[in-house]
Design an enzyme around this catalytic site. Structure first.
Site, PDB file in Angstrom:
ATOM      1  N   HIS A 134     101.568 -33.674  51.580  1.00  0.00           N
ATOM      2  CA  HIS A 134     101.489 -32.660  52.632  1.00  0.00           C
ATOM      3  C   HIS A 134     100.038 -32.490  53.085  1.00  0.00           C
ATOM      4  O   HIS A 134      99.196 -32.040  52.305  1.00  0.00           O
ATOM      5  CB  HIS A 134     102.041 -31.340  52.083  1.00  0.00           C
ATOM      6  N   ASP A 148     100.019 -33.803  61.012  1.00  0.00           N
ATOM      7  CA  ASP A 148     100.379 -32.850  62.071  1.00  0.00           C
ATOM      8  C   ASP A 148      99.570 -33.243  63.299  1.00  0.00           C
ATOM      9  O   ASP A 148      98.359 -33.466  63.201  1.00  0.00           O
ATOM     10  CB  ASP A 148      99.998 -31.421  61.666  1.00  0.00           C
TER      11      ASP A 148
HETATM   12  O1  G3P Z   1     106.043 -30.408  58.175  1.00  0.00           O
HETATM   13  C1  G3P Z   1     106.550 -29.792  57.025  1.00  0.00           C
HETATM   14  C2  G3P Z   1     105.684 -28.628  56.780  1.00  0.00           C
HETATM   15  O2  G3P Z   1     104.386 -29.125  56.806  1.00  0.00           O
HETATM   16  C3  G3P Z   1     105.890 -27.607  57.851  1.00  0.00           C
HETATM   17  O3  G3P Z   1     104.986 -26.616  57.763  1.00  0.00           O
HETATM   18  O4  G3P Z   1     103.138 -25.440  58.803  1.00  0.00           O
HETATM   19  O5  G3P Z   1     102.687 -27.027  56.950  1.00  0.00           O
HETATM   20  O6  G3P Z   1     103.301 -27.888  59.183  1.00  0.00           O
HETATM   21  P1  G3P Z   1     103.455 -26.760  58.205  1.00  0.00           P
HETATM   22 CA    CA Z   2     103.621 -30.245  58.913  1.00  0.00          CA
END
Ligand code: G3P
Ligand code: CA
Length: 281
Positions: A6, A35
Site C-alpha cells: 500500500h 494512486d
Molecule cells: O486503494 C485502496 C486503498 O488505498 C484506498 O484508500 O485512501 O489509501 O487510497 P486510500
Molecule cells: Ca489507494
C-alpha cells in the site's frame, strides 16, 4: 492471499516514492500500489492526496492539478517522513521526489506488478486515456489482461466503466468507502459490479464471511484495505479474502506458507484462478 504494498512499503519509507517501492519489492510484495493524480500539463504523477501539503511537510502547497509537472517535481517528498517517524528516518529520504507514473514503469516494468488507482478522476479529465497511453508505451496492456501485471482500481464506478469501455479485458477493482457502505449494502452491489470488475476493495471493517462467500460466488476478488497486523489478517483469511493492501508487507508475507508462489507468480496464479472461475460460470 495476494499482498499489495500500500503506497509501497509505506510504514518504512515515505509513501509513493521510489524508496518505498524498492523496499516493498525487496520485502516480497506481490503488487506495488500507485494512486494517480494529474498535473496541469497532463502528466500522471503518483501521489495519494490531491494537494501537496501533507507529503511535503507544507513546503509545497495547493492542488496538484494546479501545478505543472516541473513544479511538482521541485517538491521534497521525503523529509516529512523523517520528521514524522524519527525512529525510521533515513538520510536517503531527504529530497526524494514525487514520481511520475512513467518513471515508475521505467524502473519496475520488467519485474513488478502494479495496482493503480485513478484518484479523483472527475477533477482530472483524460486521466484514464493517459493511463492507457502509458500502458501501451510500456507494453503492459496485454500482460495486464492475461496475467494481471496491472490491475486498475477506483472508488469511481464511472472511471472504471470508462476504462472498461476503452478495453474490456483490463482487470478492474471497485473500491468501496467504509461509510456509508456496510457488508450488506456492498453485497447488494456485487451483481452490478461483476458486470465490469474482477473484484472489490472494501475497508477491512466491512468484510465478513457472508460477503466473502457472495463475492466468491460471483468470481469476484476480495482485497480489503488497509491491514497492518497479523491477527486481523488471520481473521480476514479465515473469512475468505483473496488479497490485502498493507503498509507492512513483510509482516503479512511472514505468514505465507513457504511453498506458495510469490510476486509475479502469485499474481499470475490468481489471474488464472479467476479466469477459470469465470469460465465455469
Ligand atoms: O486503494 C485502496 C486503498 O488505498 C484506498 O484508500 O485512501 O489509501 O487510497 P486510500
Ligand atoms: Ca489507494
Amino acid at each position: 492471499m495476494l499482498v499489495i504494498g500500500h503506497r509501497g512499503a509505506s510504514a518504512y519509507a515515505p509513501e509513493h516514492t521510489l524508496e518505498s517501492y524498492d523496499l516493498a519489492l525487496e520485502l516480497g510484495a506481490d503488487f506495488i500500489e500507485q494512486d494517480l493524480q494529474m498535473t496541469s500539463d497532463g502528466v500522471l504523477v503518483v501521489l495519494h492526496d490531491d494537494t501537496l501539503e501533507r507529503t511535503t511537510g507544507g513546503r509545497c502547497r495547493g492542488r496538484v492539478i494546479d501545478h505543472t509537472f516541473e513544479q511538482v517535481r521541485s517538491c521534497d517528498a521525503g523529509s516529512w517522513f523523517n520528521t514524522a517517524h524519527p525512529d525510521r528516518a533515513r538520510d536517503a529520504f531527504v529530497g526524494t521526489r514525487i514520481p511520475s507514473l512513467e518513471e515508475v514503469f521505467e524502473r519496475y516494468a520488467d519485474r513488478a506488478s502494479f495496482y493503480i488507482e485513478t484518484k479523483n478522476p472527475e477533477e482530472a479529465p483524460g486521466m484514464e486515456e493517459a493511463l492507457l497511453v502509458l500502458l501501451d508505451q510500456f507494453g503492459l496492456r496485454e500482460p495486464a489482461a492475461t496475467e494481471w501485471r496491472v490491475v486498475i482500481q477506483s472508488f469511481s464506478e464511472r472511471s472504471l466503466r470508462k476504462m472498461s469501455d476503452m478495453d474490456a479485458s483490463l482487470p478492474l477493482i471497485q473500491l468501496l468507502h467504509a461509510r456509508p457502505e456496510t457488508p450488506r449494502t456492498i453485497q447488494a452491489r456485487l451483481p452490478r459490479i461483476s458486470e465490469y470488475a474482477v473484484g472489490i476493495g472494501p475497508s477491512w471493517r466491512d468484510v465478513d464471511h457472508q460477503l466473502a462467500r457472495a463475492a466468491a460466488n460471483l468470481c469476484l476478488e476480495l482485497h480489503p484495505y488497509t491491514v497492518n497486523d497479523v491477527e486481523r489478517m488471520t481473521a480476514l483469511t479465515d473469512a475468505g479474502v483473496t488479497g490485502v493492501f498493507t503498509d507492512v508487507p513483510d509482516l503479512l508475507l511472514g505468514q505465507r506458507p513457504s511453498d506458495e508462489p510469490r510476486g509475479r507468480d502469485a499474481v499470475r496464479a490468481a489471474a488464472q484462478r479467476n479466469r477459470q472461475c469465470r469460465d465455469s460460470r
